[in-house]
Scaffold this motif. Sequence first.
Motif, PDB file in Angstrom:
ATOM      1  N   VAL A  28      45.373  16.040 -10.112  1.00  0.00           N
ATOM      2  CA  VAL A  28      44.739  17.310 -10.477  1.00  0.00           C
ATOM      3  C   VAL A  28      45.659  18.059 -11.435  1.00  0.00           C
ATOM      4  CG1 VAL A  28      43.979  19.567  -9.608  1.00  0.00           C
ATOM      5  CG2 VAL A  28      43.506  17.514  -8.275  1.00  0.00           C
ATOM      6  N   ILE A  38      37.494  22.389  -6.448  1.00  0.00           N
ATOM      7  CA  ILE A  38      37.546  21.072  -5.819  1.00  0.00           C
ATOM      8  C   ILE A  38      36.410  21.034  -4.802  1.00  0.00           C
ATOM      9  CG2 ILE A  38      38.913  19.450  -4.469  1.00  0.00           C
ATOM     10  CD1 ILE A  38      41.422  20.722  -5.613  1.00  0.00           C
ATOM     11  N   LYS A  46      39.152  17.035   0.589  1.00  0.00           N
ATOM     12  CA  LYS A  46      39.498  18.190  -0.249  1.00  0.00           C
ATOM     13  C   LYS A  46      40.443  19.163   0.457  1.00  0.00           C
ATOM     14  CE  LYS A  46      35.269  20.834   0.780  1.00  0.00           C
ATOM     15  NZ  LYS A  46      34.789  19.918   1.849  1.00  0.00           N
ATOM     16  N   THR A  49      43.880  17.732   0.434  1.00  0.00           N
ATOM     17  CA  THR A  49      44.407  17.830  -0.933  1.00  0.00           C
ATOM     18  C   THR A  49      44.923  19.233  -1.220  1.00  0.00           C
ATOM     19  OG1 THR A  49      42.940  16.099  -1.756  1.00  0.00           O
ATOM     20  CG2 THR A  49      43.832  17.628  -3.380  1.00  0.00           C
ATOM     21  N   ILE A 186      42.626  27.993  -7.908  1.00  0.00           N
ATOM     22  CA  ILE A 186      42.016  26.783  -7.351  1.00  0.00           C
ATOM     23  C   ILE A 186      41.052  27.217  -6.259  1.00  0.00           C
ATOM     24  CG2 ILE A 186      42.402  24.637  -6.097  1.00  0.00           C
ATOM     25  CD1 ILE A 186      45.036  24.336  -7.507  1.00  0.00           C
ATOM     26  N   TYR A 203      36.393  19.352  -9.968  1.00  0.00           N
ATOM     27  CA  TYR A 203      36.751  18.029  -9.461  1.00  0.00           C
ATOM     28  C   TYR A 203      35.849  17.754  -8.248  1.00  0.00           C
ATOM     29  CZ  TYR A 203      41.144  18.172 -12.137  1.00  0.00           C
ATOM     30  OH  TYR A 203      42.087  18.230 -13.136  1.00  0.00           O
ATOM     31  N   ILE A 210      38.948  11.316  -6.300  1.00  0.00           N
ATOM     32  CA  ILE A 210      38.201  12.087  -7.292  1.00  0.00           C
ATOM     33  C   ILE A 210      37.201  11.140  -7.936  1.00  0.00           C
ATOM     34  CG2 ILE A 210      38.325  13.404  -9.437  1.00  0.00           C
ATOM     35  CD1 ILE A 210      39.650  14.870  -7.157  1.00  0.00           C
ATOM     36  N   HIS A 213      35.132  14.475 -12.750  1.00  0.00           N
ATOM     37  CA  HIS A 213      35.692  15.788 -13.070  1.00  0.00           C
ATOM     38  C   HIS A 213      35.349  16.143 -14.507  1.00  0.00           C
ATOM     39  CE1 HIS A 213      39.195  14.504 -15.570  1.00  0.00           C
ATOM     40  NE2 HIS A 213      39.132  13.416 -14.830  1.00  0.00           N
TER      41      HIS A 213
END
Length: 293
Positions: A28, A38, A46, A49, A186, A203, A210, A213
Amino acid sequence: MEASNLVLVATDLKKYYQSVKAVDGVSVELRKGEVISILGPNGAGKTTTVEMLEGLRKPDSGQIVYFGSYEKTVDEVKERIGVCLQENFFFEDLTVLETLRLYASFYQKNLDIDEIVETFQLGEKLKTKIRHLSGGQKQRLAVALAFINDPDIVFLDEPTVGLDPQARRHLWDVILKYKDAGKSIILTTHYMDEAHQLSDRVYIMDHGKIIAHGTPQELITSSNLNSVIEFPKQYADKVNIQELIISGEYAYVTVNDPIPVIEKLLSANVRNFVLRHPTLEDVFLKLTGRKID
């Protein structure tokens, strides 16, 4: 975009739990003054992440570079990021003002509390104890606290959950205001319209990876979706339509030429269908086979 504008670069992040590959090679990038989202269904990876990007969880492998340097210490990074978690816990007997002052005391740098109060419309509740706030008011306070240290990067996990439509739109304006001021954000959200309206890039995650994106429009264009027809799922067995996706209470089909599908629906006495242009949610449905949970 020049590398100097990159404020966060995560490369090939992995996090495994026994036989589960929660995050499996995710990369990312986040630029100064940019909002990225995301997105993913439950179990996509997610949350794991984002927790790694926030420094709350250590990756098994991969690298995260903040502000162009591998040498940043944890304390340096924490001073320059703000976080609104999906579930927030407060000291229930403190007032809103006491909470704002407490959180401000944790950092060397702060935004003016009066500015925060005005921006997030907290003025009428300053003397109210947290325990007496509504769910929406607590959520506004949680997002406000993510900005209180004047961070360069802000993580917002489901920031508009529990807000009424007017408060939700107001928070969109606040996010865009801080973006215009150079903040990098984000975002995770269950609202596809929110991701579309706020995000410079999106994303999409599924099964720890992923899978797509790009900008919202790039994702819609590259999906090759021309038109979408949706109708109540109880009619799905009455019509012979290829590549039908059923999610929630509705069935969806994407078409280049809608006329044959409409004729089948009318022949089956299906009248309450909708023909529309594709959206980011349709892209998500096509890629994952389900709506976001």
